[in-house]
Design a protein around this motif. Structure first.
Motif, PDB file in Angstrom:
ATOM      1  N   TYR A  19       0.843  -1.050  -0.081  1.00  0.00           N
ATOM      2  CA  TYR A  19       0.060  -0.080  -0.021  1.00  0.00           C
ATOM      3  C   TYR A  19       0.980   1.264   0.011  1.00  0.00           C
ATOM      4  CZ  TYR A  19      -3.690  -3.160   1.109  1.00  0.00           C
ATOM      5  OH  TYR A  19      -4.753  -4.258   1.301  1.00  0.00           O
ATOM      6  N   LYS A  22      -1.031   8.354  -0.040  1.00  0.00           N
ATOM      7  CA  LYS A  22      -1.137   9.587  -0.914  1.00  0.00           C
ATOM      8  C   LYS A  22      -0.868  11.029   0.009  1.00  0.00           C
ATOM      9  CE  LYS A  22      -4.472   9.553  -3.845  1.00  0.00           C
ATOM     10  NZ  LYS A  22      -5.590   9.487  -4.718  1.00  0.00           N
ATOM     11  N   ILE A  42      -4.636   9.034   4.105  1.00  0.00           N
ATOM     12  CA  ILE A  42      -5.328   8.575   2.794  1.00  0.00           C
ATOM     13  C   ILE A  42      -4.508   7.581   1.846  1.00  0.00           C
ATOM     14  CG2 ILE A  42      -6.474   9.621   0.716  1.00  0.00           C
ATOM     15  CD1 ILE A  42      -6.637  12.411   2.374  1.00  0.00           C
ATOM     16  N   GLN A  44      -3.828   3.985  -0.565  1.00  0.00           N
ATOM     17  CA  GLN A  44      -4.186   3.136  -1.779  1.00  0.00           C
ATOM     18  C   GLN A  44      -3.256   1.962  -2.034  1.00  0.00           C
ATOM     19  OE1 GLN A  44      -3.009   6.212  -4.779  1.00  0.00           O
ATOM     20  NE2 GLN A  44      -2.163   4.465  -6.001  1.00  0.00           N
ATOM     21  N   ARG A  45      -4.195   0.855  -2.828  1.00  0.00           N
ATOM     22  CA  ARG A  45      -3.312  -0.145  -3.108  1.00  0.00           C
ATOM     23  C   ARG A  45      -2.225   0.325  -3.989  1.00  0.00           C
ATOM     24  NH1 ARG A  45      -0.562  -4.505  -2.791  1.00  0.00           N
ATOM     25  NH2 ARG A  45      -1.479  -6.527  -4.093  1.00  0.00           N
ATOM     26  N   ASN A  71     -12.210   4.447   7.018  1.00  0.00           N
ATOM     27  CA  ASN A  71     -13.222   4.886   6.048  1.00  0.00           C
ATOM     28  C   ASN A  71     -14.485   5.478   7.201  1.00  0.00           C
ATOM     29  OD1 ASN A  71     -11.905   4.555   3.767  1.00  0.00           O
ATOM     30  ND2 ASN A  71     -12.883   2.691   3.170  1.00  0.00           N
ATOM     31  N   THR A  93     -11.426  -1.800   0.156  1.00  0.00           N
ATOM     32  CA  THR A  93     -11.431  -1.067  -0.966  1.00  0.00           C
ATOM     33  C   THR A  93     -10.040  -0.547  -1.563  1.00  0.00           C
ATOM     34  OG1 THR A  93     -11.759   1.163   0.044  1.00  0.00           O
ATOM     35  CG2 THR A  93     -13.677  -0.003  -0.853  1.00  0.00           C
ATOM     36  N   GLU A  95      -8.828   2.292  -2.417  1.00  0.00           N
ATOM     37  CA  GLU A  95      -8.657   3.377  -1.670  1.00  0.00           C
ATOM     38  C   GLU A  95      -9.327   3.640  -0.654  1.00  0.00           C
ATOM     39  OE1 GLU A  95      -8.597   6.582  -4.415  1.00  0.00           O
ATOM     40  OE2 GLU A  95      -7.345   5.715  -6.223  1.00  0.00           O
ATOM     41  N   THR A  97      -9.125   5.629   4.010  1.00  0.00           N
ATOM     42  CA  THR A  97      -8.802   6.535   4.692  1.00  0.00           C
ATOM     43  C   THR A  97      -8.554   5.807   6.079  1.00  0.00           C
ATOM     44  OG1 THR A  97      -9.541   8.280   3.709  1.00  0.00           O
ATOM     45  CG2 THR A  97      -9.052   8.721   5.931  1.00  0.00           C
TER      46      THR A  97
END
Length: 884
Positions: A19, A22, A42, A44-45, A71, A93, A95, A97
């Motif tokens: 991961y 960002k 925040i 993302q994969r 999230n 997911t 993306e 948080t």
């Protein structure tokens, strides 16, 4: 602390992160007895990996988890796994948080990693893995994120709140206030910084080459506000130099430096907010020596240069640490050479390399510039990573030439800006820009040990042909028994009988190609054949120390004398003197061990006499040439070294030089000290040179026991307007006066400077390193002093480090008390600050270098440390490798 064996981390096991982060939004709520850290990540994969969503593991140490959400959904204990070192959960997911709040106790953080307190100030140190002590995170250098940081604290105690980047907002809430900082450049967590305290600042401006105005601020505690100007001047010089030499322009609106008293390292290059050990930023004539002024200039430059070689382009993993450190040490060394005396800078760097890095190469902690494995990364902030890494970069510069090297660095920064990359990427940029194949050269990054370069020669007068035969080898090191040939750049000249360089023409060349050349030795055995050589030359090899190797050429002492007087290369003149002095010191040591009458080769005195008479030489070079190889360096040259005999030999040879040149030293001192007394202190190369030679003359003249010189030394101590002259006089008096007289001088010094922590570090160090004053009884008295603390790394280095590394006579006492003392301190330090404990261990790791009696005593203390029930990973790794 731990009792289990730490895990070995291997370069071969590297995998890209599952991961990425960002954006990182941090809020620090600072209080006297705790701090709350709110983190919004925040995430993302990693798009370069497959679409599956593996378990996310965030590392964290010494954190109390208050809450965590995915999230915006609050998680319960059933939704994650929490251990002492990490927290794991399952994203749903690609993306998402993560929001978390942790509670930490900075005031109890004696390891000085993560967020801690230095006096009344909050500050951070996150390299290498300190950020995990702040919040749960992907604490690895290849995860780069944009940070926004908000700090809240009580306004009266902490009026200054700083973090990375640009200040974007601030406000007040009753007795508390807050600031928000935003760093527009992605960075790894190790470059995060925070400072909160009651600080004053010195401010200036710098206009970049594109005419942008940058605000420069240096923050210090109020009592140190008058010691910042030299650092500010150094910063501006660094910024201009980096533009001119590398085309690198600063990229934020503000650049800040903060001086803190409790710091494990010298300084840290956090983006836009450099945090410095106060010893590396504070300087004024009355309290800092010339060496300190030069160190401040060099460290300020080093950390500033990291903005590009370390921050804008960072390392993919910690095995690549030398990617940023070796390159930046080379850059700061070149900067210092341009600002001061280039020959002297090279002499100092090589002396340090050969005394410390070559010893590391020959010991149990030997490792390549790019290590293959480690247990604790803090143990790999070593002279191999930094200094040998810089030498590897210097060799690339030598092989490519300045123009191609600049093209390579331009391509490297252009190609990898904003990336986390490897040493291979750096070499590839240099190769692609220059067209020079560096495939074999890359072995320097993967092979440990100091190569040997054996050179023999033969001359044929009839054909006027001269041959140099090179044979390279490298001894086995831990986990590396087989070594492959390296690319060794040999910069050289051929010195003729008149003392001038001869034209250099290889046998297959039509004409000579100058009088100084660089040849790449690439084979295990290689011969260079030169033609049109009208007389037997003396080879001047490795000019400027063009490669970090041990040169083995059988120079006679007469040849060394000749090179001392005639070599066109200043470094090699010094080097010839060092080798001549080393041969004499080894000879005298042998005489002492064998109970023979000591006879000191008169050629050393004759050679030094020629140095004194040579008006062409820079005063700083003369001072260097009269500085004998250190006891520590001599120890590394003698198998089963007898430290006591070596210390005695060095003392006898120094006194012999002092007696032989007493009149010259006395006259020289009077001349230079008169100039100094009439000249205001200036921190520039010419003045550094004069004071260095003045103090060398005083040092030697004091060794004669002359009462006249004792009076002059006391006069310098009492009347000098600068710490360079004052501290030198103090040191010579402590080592030359009776105990009662030296105690009076020490008392006078401490009374005047008791309020200045850095100056008192000098006072501690003079005594701890003194062969006359620094016995264990006195050392323990220093540790009982009100100003000493085991929790302060500078104090530890000034007393314990100075004793074990510089006071070799007492440390290596045949009764083993010095070894037991150091072991006691390592054990005590390990529960407070494992990084410092592991570094203090270094003198004991050299145990195989000494005579059998000393070996047994040193090993026994290592075993005693190892037997302790609780050892940090830092100390465990060093001990286990040392005893293997």
């Amino acid at each position: 602390m731990r009792t289990d064996q730490p895990k070995t981390i291997r370069l071969s096991d590297y995998q890209a992160p599952d991961y990425l982060i960002k954006e990182t939004h941090l809020t620090f709520d600072l209080h006297e007895d705790y701090a709350l850290v709110h983190a919004q990540l925040i995430m993302q994969r990693n798009p370069e990996l497959d679409a599956q969503l593996p378990v996310l593991t965030l590392v964290g140490q010494e954190l109390v988890l208050e809450r965590i959400a995915l999230n915006d959904q609050e998680l319960t204990a059933n939704d994650y796994q929490l251990t002492e070192t990490d927290i794991s959960l399952q994203p749903t997911t690609a993306e998402f948080t993560i929001d978390s709040t942790v509670r930490i106790e900075p005031q109890n953080n004696t390891a000085l990693e993560g967020l801690y307190k230095s006096g009344k100030m909050f500050c951070t140190q996150c390299e290498a893995e300190g950020f995990r002590k702040i919040t749960y995170y992907l604490d690895r250098p290849d995860v780069m994120s944009r940070f926004t940081t908000t700090i809240t604290a009580e306004q009266q105690g902490y009026p200054v709140l700083l973090s990375n980047g640009n200040l974007v907002a601030s406000g007040e809430e009753g007795e508390r206030h807050w600031t928000t900082w935003q760093d527009p450049f992605p960075k790894p967590a190790y470059l995060f910084a925070l400072v909160a305290g009651d600080l004053w600042c010195v401010e200036d401006k710098f206009t970049t080459m594109s005419q942008r105005e940058v605000t420069l601020r240096i923050f210090v505690e109020p009592e140190n506000i008058d010691k910042c100007q030299h650092a500010m001047n150094s910063l501006k010089k660094s910024m201009r130099w980096d533009e001119q030499v590398y085309g690198r322009e600063y990229d934020l609106d503000i650049f800040m430096i903060v001086a803190v008293n409790d710091f494990n390292m010298g300084a840290m290059e956090n983006k836009g907010l450099n945090i410095f050990n106060s010893s590396c930023v504070l300087a004024k004539a009355q309290t800092a020596t010339d060496t300190a002024f030069q160190r401040v200039e060099g460290v300020v430059a080093h950390e500033y240069f990291h903005n590009w070689s370390g921050n804008r382009v960072t390392c993919r993993d910690w095995f690549q640490l030398s990617l940023k450190e070796g390159f930046t040490v080379f850059r700061d060394s070149e900067f210092s050479a341009d600002m001061n005396s280039r020959p002297v800078k090279r002499m100092e760097d090589v002396a340090f390399l050969r005394t410390h890095q070559y010893a590391e190469d020959a010991g149990p902690m030997a490792h390549p510039v790019r290590p293959a494995e480690y247990m604790e990364i803090s143990n790999f902030y070593t002279v191999t990573i930094y200094e040998k890494g810089a030498e590897v970069v210097r060799m690339i510069h030598t092989l490519l030439g300045a123009e191609n090297f600049r093209k390579g660095s331009d391509l490297y920064f252009q190609r990898h800006d904003g990336q986390a990359v490897t040493c291979d990427d750096f070499v590839a940029a240099m190769q692609d820009a220059s067209g020079i194949d560096l495939t074999q050269f890359k072995r320097w990054y993967s092979q440990a040990g100091t190569p040997r370069l054996q050179v023999t020669d033969e001359y044929d007068a009839a054909s006027q042909t001269y041959k140099l035969h090179f044979e390279q080898s490298c001894p086995a090191t831990p986990n590396q028994t087989e070594k492959q040939p390296l690319v060794i750049p040999v910069k050289m000249g051929l010195v003729g009988g008149c003392g001038l360089d001869m034209p250099i023409q290889l046998a297959d060349e039509v004409n000579a190609q100058g009088t100084e050349r660089v040849f790449a030795i690439t084979q295990a055995e290689q011969t260079l054949t030169f033609s049109n050589v009208p007389q037997q030359p003396i080879p001047s090899l490795l000019r400027g120390y063009s490669a970090p190797v041990i040169l083995q050429y059988n120079y006679s002492r007469d040849q060394l004398m000749f090179l001392m007087a005639n070599d066109n290369d200043s470094f090699n003149r010094w080097e010839a003197g060092q080798q001549l002095a080393l041969a004499v010191l080894k000879e005298v040591t042998e005489q002492i061990i064998n109970n023979q009458e000591v006879q000191i080769d008169g050629r050393l005195i004759k050679a030094l006499s020629a140095v004194l008479a040579d008006s062409r030489l820079d005063q700083a070079v003369v001072a260097q040439m009269f500085t004998l190889p250190s006891e520590a360096y001599v120890i590394e040259q003698i198998p089963e070294a007898d430290a006591g005999a070596i210390c005695k030999a060095c003392d006898l040879v120094r006194k012999h030089i002092a007696t032989s040149f007493y009149e010259e030293f006395h006259e020289l001192y009077l001349e230079l000290s008169t100039i100094s007394a009439q000249t205001p202190y200036i921190a520039e190369a010419e003045h550094f040179a004069r004071r260095s030679l003045q103090n060398i003359a005083l040092k030697y003249a004091m060794l004669t026991g002359s009462e006249d010189m004792e009076d002059l030394c006391l006069q310098q101590f009492e009347t000098a307007d600068n710490m360079t002259e004052r501290l030198a006089a103090l040191s010579y008096l402590v080592n030359g006066l009776s105990r009662a007289k030296s105690d009076a001088v020490l008392a006078s010094f401490s009374k005047e400077f008791a309020h200045d922590s850095l100056v008192m570090d000098l006072w501690f160090s003079v005594q701890a390193s003194s062969p006359k004053a620094g016995d264990l009884e006195h050392l323990r008295a220093l540790m009982a002093h009100d100003l000493f603390s085991l929790k302060n790394p500078n104090k530890v280095r000034a007393v314990i480090g100075a004793f074990a590394n510089q006071n070799l006579l007492h440390f290596h006492d045949d009764n083993g008390s010095g070894y037991a003392f150091l072991a006691d301190q390592v054990i005590a330090l390990d529960s407070l600050n494992p990084q410092i404990a592991a570094r203090m261990l270094t003198p004991l790791t050299r145990w195989r270098r000494f005579k059998p009696h000393s070996q047994a005593l040193m090993r026994a203390q290592l075993e005693r440390i190892k037997a302790k029930a609780q050892l940090s990973a830092d100390v465990f790794e060093v001990i286990s490798k040392t005893l293997a």
